[in-house]
Each structure stands twice: as structure tokens, then as C-alpha cells.
Design a protein around this motif. Structure first.
Motif, mmCIF file in Angstrom:
data_model
loop_
_atom_site.group_PDB
_atom_site.id
_atom_site.type_symbol
_atom_site.label_atom_id
_atom_site.label_comp_id
_atom_site.label_asym_id
_atom_site.label_seq_id
_atom_site.Cartn_x
_atom_site.Cartn_y
_atom_site.Cartn_z
ATOM 1 N N TYR A 85 0.809 -1.379 0.101
ATOM 2 C CA TYR A 85 -0.199 -0.163 -0.152
ATOM 3 C C TYR A 85 1.088 1.555 0.032
ATOM 4 N N LEU A 86 0.241 2.474 -0.399
ATOM 5 C CA LEU A 86 1.026 3.490 -0.102
ATOM 6 C C LEU A 86 0.615 4.581 0.987
ATOM 7 N N VAL A 87 1.101 5.378 1.131
ATOM 8 C CA VAL A 87 0.827 6.498 2.384
ATOM 9 C C VAL A 87 0.438 7.554 1.798
ATOM 10 N N LEU A 88 -0.486 8.917 1.603
ATOM 11 C CA LEU A 88 -0.403 10.370 1.390
ATOM 12 C C LEU A 88 -0.509 11.226 2.088
ATOM 13 N N THR A 89 -0.075 12.192 2.272
ATOM 14 C CA THR A 89 -0.978 13.252 2.899
ATOM 15 C C THR A 89 -0.377 14.963 2.091
ATOM 16 N N LEU A 90 -1.476 15.406 2.087
ATOM 17 C CA LEU A 90 -1.543 16.352 1.773
ATOM 18 C C LEU A 90 -2.396 17.858 2.879
ATOM 19 N N HIS A 91 -1.360 18.630 2.403
ATOM 20 C CA HIS A 91 -2.086 20.962 3.260
ATOM 21 C C HIS A 91 -1.701 21.455 2.625
ATOM 22 N N ARG A 92 -0.882 21.112 1.979
ATOM 23 C CA ARG A 92 0.091 22.212 1.453
ATOM 24 C C ARG A 92 -1.160 23.079 0.779
ATOM 25 N N PRO A 93 -0.912 24.685 0.445
ATOM 26 C CA PRO A 93 -2.374 25.173 -0.205
ATOM 27 C C PRO A 93 -2.738 25.072 -1.864
ATOM 28 N N ASN A 94 -0.987 25.376 -2.451
ATOM 29 C CA ASN A 94 -0.716 25.291 -3.692
ATOM 30 C C ASN A 94 -1.523 23.370 -3.993
#
Length: 358
Positions: free
Chosen positions: A200-209
């Protein structure tokens, strides 16, 4: 020496834990108070850290809460100003680059209290990032600087700081990672989705762009899902991103959203994953030490050693770049990373040694 240890957001607690554990095991006495600004107030974003990382509850909580950059900073500054006006420390120690660190550093300096910055001297060169502005402000007024790399050390010396002020001590994030690695625990999603090691892969995103423009965020999710060879993608959703996703009706067959995870649960996922895709700087440090391939969806990084030495690849914010790097992963062409100098789990001890000398 009376020291205020400032923490307020998730990365702060990971870094400050290394210093707290070093104090606990030191034969020297340190008079400190742990101050939680309240910048992160969700349980999984801050509250669970005290039990997970075996650190004491804060001596004082300022309860700043959320708000715009200016309102949150102002709330922290006024709260900390009231505190130091009643009981002054000799030193205010801030970690990292969040609003809490910047706000307390400025307040302390204006109160003629010395300031020490842990994780000093790192730069991304991207002034659109609030954290970059915070780094510049904190480093411009601090008295002592504890760095994670020789590059950061040299940067500070080249900008006029003296050798008596700057100390290359390594990375406190890694102290905490190594200390608790054996205690990582399976999150609920592991059994719910029947996850398997490296499958499996882990994804994290939070930056405005990456997340503010809904169509761009959805495009990123579809591209990752379409190029992950059918593997599940686990996306612990930052509260900021959750607000955006909740307004959409998405059809993503192999992208699974979870609430923010505790430190021990999240790093269990990271350690056992095939890859991490992120726009976070701190996570790239952890993947480097754990030997996990990592893609960073940013145009610059303040942690270049994770790319030049570690397992991280900086691929920019164009999501069309993602398939090329996923192909490298699945074709077993990913680089073999190493561990940067002094990322050895002893940074907190080195910081205390320097504070004792000071």
C-alpha cells in the motif's frame, strides 16, 4: 537556568519530546515549564502525543485555537506576554517553524529574554510558505541556534552568526522516531482494509498549492490512484483538507480517507508502506531514516539532505510528474538512501550539553 519549552503544533511535540526525554535522563537539573500554545487542538493532532510520546502534560496551555495567521499569532503573543510578565524565564526555546514558535520567539525577545531555536538555519527559498517566513523571523532574532545539518550551520555562519551561537546537534525528530519505533502500533484501518506490508501507499497533503484548488486536489488523487498498480492509498486527511474533500462527491476506488492518526499509528503505516507521497518536510526526514521511498509534491525543500542523501525525490507541484516516479518504484529503480550525519537519536542530549555550558 529557567527555560520555557514552546510547543503548539504536531511537529513541535515530536521535536520537544527528544529534549524532554534528555532532561529526564540527565544528571543535571533543568528548571523548565512546558507551554502548549493550543495551535493544534484536535486530539490526534496534539492531545494524543502526550501519552504516545510519554511526555508530561503541559504546565501551561494558552488555548490560542485556530484562526487566520494574524489572529492566531496575535492570540499566542498576547497569551505568552501575559505569562512572562508574571514569571520570566532565562531562555525561551522554540522548535521548528510554526506560528507558535515565531510568536513566542518575538514576544520573548521584546521582553529581553534570550531565544534558542532548534532546527535553525533551514531554508526552502519559497516565501509563499508561511513556515519559511517564520524561519527567517525566528533566526533573525534568536541568540542560540541548534541545527540539523552542516548546510544549515554554514548558512547561519555565512549570514553573520558567530561560532559561539551555532551548534550542529542533529535532528530531534529522529531521536523520537528511534525511541518509539518499537512501539509503533497498527491503526484500525490496517485490519479494516486487510493491509499487507509494502502493499500500500501512504499519502499526506496539506499545503495550499496542493489542496486549496479543489480541481487540482482531485486531479492529484486520480493520478495517484490510476498509477498505483491497484494498491490501496491510505490518506490520513489533515483537518484543513477534510473541509475541502467533504464538499465533493468523489469516486476513487483505491484511495481511502482516514481521520488524522496518532504518532505511533501513522509511523506504523509509514514504516510498513511501499512508498509515501507527501508535501510535508518532516515526513521526508522520517522516511529517509526508515528507508522508505518518498515523493515530495513541492518545488523546493528546506530539507535537501533527504534528497541528496536520503530516499526522497522532489518532483514539483505538477501532478503529471507523478506517474514517472511511480513507475520507478514499481520497476525497482528507486535509489538506495543513506542517513544524514548526526541523525543518530542523540540530538536532545547534545542540546542539553550546550545549554548546560551556556
Amino acid at each position: 537556568m529557567k527555560i520555557d519549552l514552546i510547543a503548539g503544533a504536531r511537529p513541535n511535540f515530536v521535536k520537544i519530546a527528544a529534549i524532554l526525554h534528555a532532561i529526564k535522563n540527565s544528571d543535571k537539573k533543568f528548571d523548565y515549564r512546558l507551554i502548549h500554545t493550543g495551535q493544534h487542538y484536535d486530539h490526534n493532532m496534539s492531545g494524543s502525543f502526550f501519552s504516545d510520546l510519554n511526555i508530561p502534560l503541559p504546565d501551561i496551555t494558552l488555548e490560542s485555537g485556530s484562526g487566520t495567521q494574524a489572529r492566531q499569532t496575535a492570540s499566542i503573543m498576547t497569551g505568552y506576554e501575559d505569562l512572562v510578565s508574571k514569571k520570566r524565564p532565562d531562555l525561551c526555546l522554540v522548535v521548528g517553524d510554526v506560528n507558535s514558535s515565531m510568536a513566542c520567539a518575538i514576544t520573548a525577545k521584546k521582553s529581553n529574554i534570550k531565544v534558542a531555536h532548534v532546527e535553525a538555519g533551514i531554508r526552502s527559498g519559497d516565501l509563499s510558505m508561511p513556515e519559511e517566513i517564520n524561519r527567517i523571523l525566528i533566526d533573525s532574532i534568536s541568540d542560540y541556534f541548534f541545527t540539523t545539518s552542516r548546510k544549515a550551520t554554514d548558512f547561519l555562519l555565512n549570514t553573520g552568526k558567530s561560532k559561539e551561537q551555532v551548534f550542529f546537534v542533529g535532528n530531534t525528530m529522529i531521536d523520537t522516531l528511534r525511541r518509539f519505533e518499537a512501539d509503533f502500533k497498527k491503526p484500525e484501518v490496517w485490519d479494516t482494509l486487510n493491509l499487507k506490508n509494502t502493499q500500500y501507499l501512504v499519502l499526506t497533503l496539506h499545503r495550499p498549492n496542493n489542496v486549496d484548488e479543489v480541481s487540482n486536489l482531485v486531479k492529484i488523487l486520480h493520478i495517484i490512484g490510476d498509477n498505483s498498480r491497484g494498491l490501496p492509498i491510505i490518506f490520513p486527511v489533515h483537518p484543513r483538507t477534510a473541509k475541502i474533500l467533504n464538499s465533493q462527491k468523489l469516486s476513487l476506488k483505491n484511495v481511502f480517507f482516514t481521520a488524522p492518526l496518532s504518532y505511533l499509528e501513522f509511523n506504523y503505516l509509514v514504516k510498513n508502506s511501499k512508498m509515501v507521497i507527501t508535501d510535508s518536510g518532516g515526513i521526508t526526514e522520517e522516511t529517509t531514516v526508515l528507508g522508505i521511498p518518498c515523493i515530495t509534491l513541492r518545488n523546493s525543500t528546506e530539507r535537501p539532505e533527504t534528497v541528496s542523501i536520503g530516499t526522497n525525490e522532489l518532483i514539483g507541484t505538477d501532478s503529471e510528474n507523478i506517474p514517472e516516479y511511480l513507475d520507478k518504484l514499481f520497476e525497482a529503480r528507486w535509489k538506495t538512501g543513506g542517513i544524514p550525519e548526526l541523525w543518530d537519536g542523540k540530538s536532545g542530549i547534545r542540546i542539553l550539553e550546550e545549554l548546560s555550558r551556556l
